[in-house]
Design an enzyme around this catalytic site. Structure first.
Site, PDB file in Angstrom:
ATOM      1  N   HIS A 163     -28.205  24.704 -37.717  1.00 26.05           N
ATOM      2  CA  HIS A 163     -27.962  23.506 -38.533  1.00 26.05           C
ATOM      3  C   HIS A 163     -27.134  23.757 -39.796  1.00 26.05           C
ATOM      4  O   HIS A 163     -26.072  23.181 -39.979  1.00 26.05           O
ATOM      5  CB  HIS A 163     -29.310  22.912 -38.972  1.00 26.05           C
ATOM      6  CG  HIS A 163     -30.276  22.647 -37.872  1.00 26.05           C
ATOM      7  ND1 HIS A 163     -30.155  21.594 -36.990  1.00 26.05           N
ATOM      8  CD2 HIS A 163     -31.417  23.307 -37.521  1.00 26.05           C
ATOM      9  CE1 HIS A 163     -31.165  21.603 -36.148  1.00 26.05           C
ATOM     10  NE2 HIS A 163     -31.948  22.623 -36.443  1.00 26.05           N
ATOM     11  N   ASP A 164     -27.633  24.575 -40.685  1.00 25.98           N
ATOM     12  CA  ASP A 164     -27.131  24.627 -42.054  1.00 25.98           C
ATOM     13  C   ASP A 164     -25.670  25.061 -42.203  1.00 25.98           C
ATOM     14  O   ASP A 164     -24.935  24.481 -43.014  1.00 25.98           O
ATOM     15  CB  ASP A 164     -28.044  25.511 -42.919  1.00 25.98           C
ATOM     16  CG  ASP A 164     -29.462  24.967 -42.968  1.00 25.98           C
ATOM     17  OD1 ASP A 164     -30.384  25.732 -43.281  1.00 25.98           O
ATOM     18  OD2 ASP A 164     -29.639  23.767 -42.687  1.00 25.98           O
ATOM     19  N   ASP A 194     -33.722  26.657 -48.192  1.00 26.79           N
ATOM     20  CA  ASP A 194     -35.102  27.087 -47.899  1.00 26.79           C
ATOM     21  C   ASP A 194     -34.995  28.210 -46.858  1.00 26.79           C
ATOM     22  O   ASP A 194     -35.434  28.090 -45.724  1.00 26.79           O
ATOM     23  CB  ASP A 194     -35.982  25.933 -47.405  1.00 26.79           C
ATOM     24  CG  ASP A 194     -35.489  25.291 -46.111  1.00 26.79           C
ATOM     25  OD1 ASP A 194     -36.343  24.796 -45.337  1.00 26.79           O
ATOM     26  OD2 ASP A 194     -34.269  25.294 -45.845  1.00 26.79           O
TER      27      ASP A 194
HETATM   28  O1  RIB Z   1     -34.194  20.275 -39.518  1.00 26.52           O
HETATM   29  C1  RIB Z   1     -33.412  21.422 -39.696  1.00 26.52           C
HETATM   30  C2  RIB Z   1     -33.439  21.871 -41.124  1.00 26.52           C
HETATM   31  O2  RIB Z   1     -34.786  22.181 -41.507  1.00 26.52           O
HETATM   32  C3  RIB Z   1     -32.643  23.154 -41.369  1.00 26.52           C
HETATM   33  O3  RIB Z   1     -32.111  23.120 -42.670  1.00 26.52           O
HETATM   34  C4  RIB Z   1     -33.684  24.230 -41.273  1.00 26.52           C
HETATM   35  O4  RIB Z   1     -33.322  25.399 -42.006  1.00 26.52           O
HETATM   36  C5  RIB Z   1     -34.863  23.550 -41.899  1.00 26.52           C
HETATM   37  O5  RIB Z   1     -34.705  23.640 -43.305  1.00 26.52           O
HETATM   38 CA    CA Z   2     -32.668  24.915 -44.176  1.00 31.39          CA
END
Ligand code: RIB
Ligand code: CA
Length: 325
Positions: free
Chosen positions: A251-252, A10
């Site tokens: 995060h990703d 996303d």
């Molecule tokens: O909570 C973090 C996640 O939510 C990550 O993947 C960020 O890109 C959103 O998609």
């Molecule tokens: Ca994401």
């Protein structure tokens, strides 16, 4: 050739860096990317995915996926923040409508992402890793459309979930919160699952100083990654500041690094994993049964509760220093 992977994104700022790692790493073969609504509406996340892959000359195709969760947004009271707009705190600060790359000239693939996922997996040798780093709607829909793909997926390594500390509600993390039913279908699929929750991604934060080091690598990917991480740091300091100043979780990319080198994950537990889709106060909560309360339940996931931050930053620098000529 490297390990075959498909990213489900996303695309927002951290998804963009995950895409660049997957496309640039010599250890991975990015078969394609599937967009999903999440950080922004599907039109934005799709355009952003196209932009990122075009910007770094990746040959990977982007397939447009699902806009909305499978069912979670149907009762308005259940997802009051949807449609997800830039008014939401995280969206306003941590992500931008468009990633800072030129408008894409490429078009999306000629199939819906769910159809492409099913066709690609069914034609595969069962050696494909799926890396979902957004709401898991496309994966859940694909499993419902053709349950036999479960035998064709080597593993699902997803960024999502939270053990004890949510980032969207007190008990839930955004990706799972957006589509708990899809996450539950994935949890019950029988596929090998590696969960990379916010417990791990928050341990693998990146600092402003490290952004300067990344930018100094001088490649297109490194320069843009530094710009987007700085955006994230500013956003996190306004929205959910870490204990460490001038730093933010990215995060990703940690999920992608976990596929390249599992040593980047620490405190990995083999547990019974479930998802709360009750629509109640803990809707979207990931349940990682680390105390083995449900002894009769099969252990269906590995969950990382910590990460090796230094190794993560080292991997970011090594891979972002690469280019596709
Ligand atoms: O909570 C973090 C996640 O939510 C990550 O993947 C960020 O890109 C959103 O998609
Ligand atoms: Ca994401």
């Amino acid at each position: 050739m490297g390990k075959k992977v498909i990213l489900d994104v996303d695309t927002g700022t951290d998804d963009a860096i995950a895409l660049m790692l997957a496309a640039l790493s010599p250890d991975l073969e990015l078969l394609g990317a599937c967009s999903v609504g999440g950080n922004r509406a599907l039109s934005y996340t799709t355009e952003n995915t196209l932009r990122v892959l075009e910007y770094i000359n990746s040959p990977a195709t982007t397939y447009r996926g699902c806009e909305w969760p499978m069912v979670a947004s149907l009762p308005k009271w259940r997802r009051p923040m949807l449609p997800f707009t830039s008014e939401h705190e995280e969206a306003k600060n941590v992500h931008t409508d468009y990633v800072p790359m030129p408008q894409a000239t490429r078009k999306v693939g000629d199939k819906h992402a769910v159809t492409w996922l099913v066709d690609t997996l069914m034609a595969s040798d069962g050696d494909v890793t799926i890396i979902p780093v957004g709401p898991q709607t496309n994966i859940g829909m694909a499993l419902r459309m053709e349950p036999r793909i479960a035998e064709k997926i080597e593993q699902i390594v997803f960024m999502g979930g939270a053990h004890a500390v949510g980032n969207t509600t007190p008990t839930s993390e955004f990706n799972i919160w957006m589509d708990p039913e899809a996450a539950k279908i994935v949890a019950d699929s029988g596929v090998k699952i590696v969960a990379v929750p916010v417990n791990a991604t928050h341990a693998a934060y990146v600092t402003m100083d490290e952004c300067d080091e990344i930018e100094a690598l001088g490649t297109p990917a490194a320069i843009k990654a530094a710009e987007m991480i700085r955006q994230r740091i500013r956003g996190y300091m306004e929205w959910q500041p870490l204990d460490v100043p001038f730093a933010a979780p990215v995060h990703d990319p940690l999920a992608v690094c976990a596929v390249i080198n599992p040593d980047v994950l620490k405190d990995v537990r083999h547990v019974f994993y479930d998802v709360d889709f009750s629509g109640g106060a803990s809707d979207g909560q990931t349940i990682f049964d680390v105390c083995e309360r449900y002894k009769h339940e099969a252990k269906n996931a590995y969950v990382a509760l910590d990460a090796d931050r230094e190794l993560f930053v080292k991997m970011l620098k090594e891979i972002l220093a690469l280019e596709i000529k």
